[in-house]
Design an enzyme around this catalytic site. Structure first.
Site: not given
Ligand code: GFB
Length: 328
Positions: A139, A182, A143, A110-112
């Site tokens: 996570y 996500h 990875k 993952s890119s993280c």
């Molecule tokens: O996709 P996401 O949950 O994960 O959130 P990451 C991306 C951005 O979207 C964050 C915002 O800045 C969230 O605060 N966001 C806005 C929301 N509204 C929402 C919502 O309703 N739900 C969610 N989930 N986000 C994950 C990592 O990071 O992505 C993992 O935790 C992994 O390790 C994965 O790399 C691909 O992009 O921040």
């Protein structure tokens, strides 16, 4: 291109977002033997069972798409699951792949994995050059260990184990649970429910100012099969679309696709996570791959397949019954 019909290809995690896309792509390419096992059939946490499966089935090619995954909230609130489950799954698969090889293995990260302040675009040489993003360090560490496992088995035993680092992905078979999804599936669901209920606003998390890069899993699956066919190096390969946008722009796009006409509100008590994680995908581009599905087209297709035409369901179940993705 002619395919090697003798291959016995195992896709670990075939029911998930990425694994299911890889299975679809392998079937599209015409591979006759694509091995899949549900969790009830093969428990990937059980080293003995995994070894037995490899001994019996002798897979020649393995895609490691099984993982505990989730969005920013699940990642930060369930650290033990995210580090332990991923470490065990990858350890069992890599070890069995070596013991019962030869099999070629593609490990998915993952890119993280990159440091939170790494220069953009993210290049493989930035790995381990600084502290990780706290919302997903557990996570990410698992990875990174998976990448290192593949490299170590390659160095010591000559295993043909490679790794790919996809950017944020979306597509069919995603998880729509509000607490563990996500951002893209979360927003599709939020905006859809707001439209149906006649709500005047939708609350999104964070500031909306951070940037993310997205890739449809059908595009990623083509990259994964290409790497399986044509790549055999210790260095992992980034796979991204090459462009990113702010979460605010994503929310506006989803709102438009869904047809929601109210306000978007930002809950800044929720974490933003990494400021930006745009990947340098020049290596996979140089191998002749590029994404074919634009973000808008991909979001429209995903929305249509899940919520379109009054379906209001996820994978055949009413929305209210949809639970978080429960491991591999
Ligand atoms: O996709 P996401 O949950 O994960 O959130 P990451 C991306 C951005 O979207 C964050 C915002 O800045 C969230 O605060 N966001 C806005 C929301 N509204 C929402 C919502 O309703 N739900 C969610 N989930 N986000 C994950 C990592 O990071 O992505 C993992 O935790 C992994 O390790 C994965 O790399 C691909 O992009 O921040």
């Amino acid at each position: 291109m002619t395919i090697d019909t003798e291959r016995r290809i195992f896709v670990a995690g075939h029911r998930g977002l990425v694994g299911s896309a890889i299975v679809r792509e392998l079937q599209r390419q015409g591979y006759p033997t694509v091995l899949t096992r549900t969790r009830a059939e093969l428990d990937l946490f059980d080293a003995r069972a995994v070894n037995q499966f490899f001994a019996d089935q002798r897979p020649t090619h393995v895609f490691v798409a099984a993982a505990r995954v989730g969005g920013i909230l699940a990642n930060s609130s369930r650290p033990a699951e995210f580090i332990w489950e991923n470490l065990v799954i990858e350890t069992n698969l890599v070890h069995a792949g070596w013991k019962h090889g030869p099999s070629k293995m593609l490990f998915l990260g993952s890119s993280c994995i990159y440091p939170k302040d790494a220069p953009q675009p993210l290049h493989p040489h930035h790995l381990l050059s600084g502290p990780l993003e706290p919302t997903n360090e557990w996570y990410a560490l698992a990875k990174i260990a998976g990448i290192k496992l593949c490299q170590a088995f390659r160095r010591q035993y000559g295993c043909d184990f490679i790794a790919a680092m996809p950017t944020n992905m979306y597509g069919p078979n995603d998880n729509y649970h509000p607490d563990s999804s996500h951002v893209l599936p979360a927003l599709l669901r939020k905006f859809h429910e707001a439209k149906i209920s006649g709500a005047t606003e939708v609350v999104c998390w964070g500031s909306g100012n951070v940037r993310r890069e997205f890739l449809h899993t059908d595009d990623f699956a083509r990259a994964a099969t290409l790497l399986m066919d044509r790549y055999s190096e210790e260095q992992f390969v980034n796979v991204g679309s090459g462009t990113d946008l702010t979460i605010r722009e994503i929310a506006e796009l989803v709102s438009e696709v869904v047809g929601f006409s109210g306000r978007i509100v930002w809950d800044t008590s929720r974490p933003d996570g990494t400021l930006r994680k745009l990947m340098d995908s020049s290596q996979i581009f140089a191998l002749g791959w590029k994404p074919q599905i634009s973000l808008e087209e991909g979001i429209r297709a995903t929305y249509g397949s899940i919520f379109g035409n009054g379906k209001n369901r996820v994978l055949g179940k009413p929305l209210v019954e949809v639970l978080p993705v429960d491991g591999p």
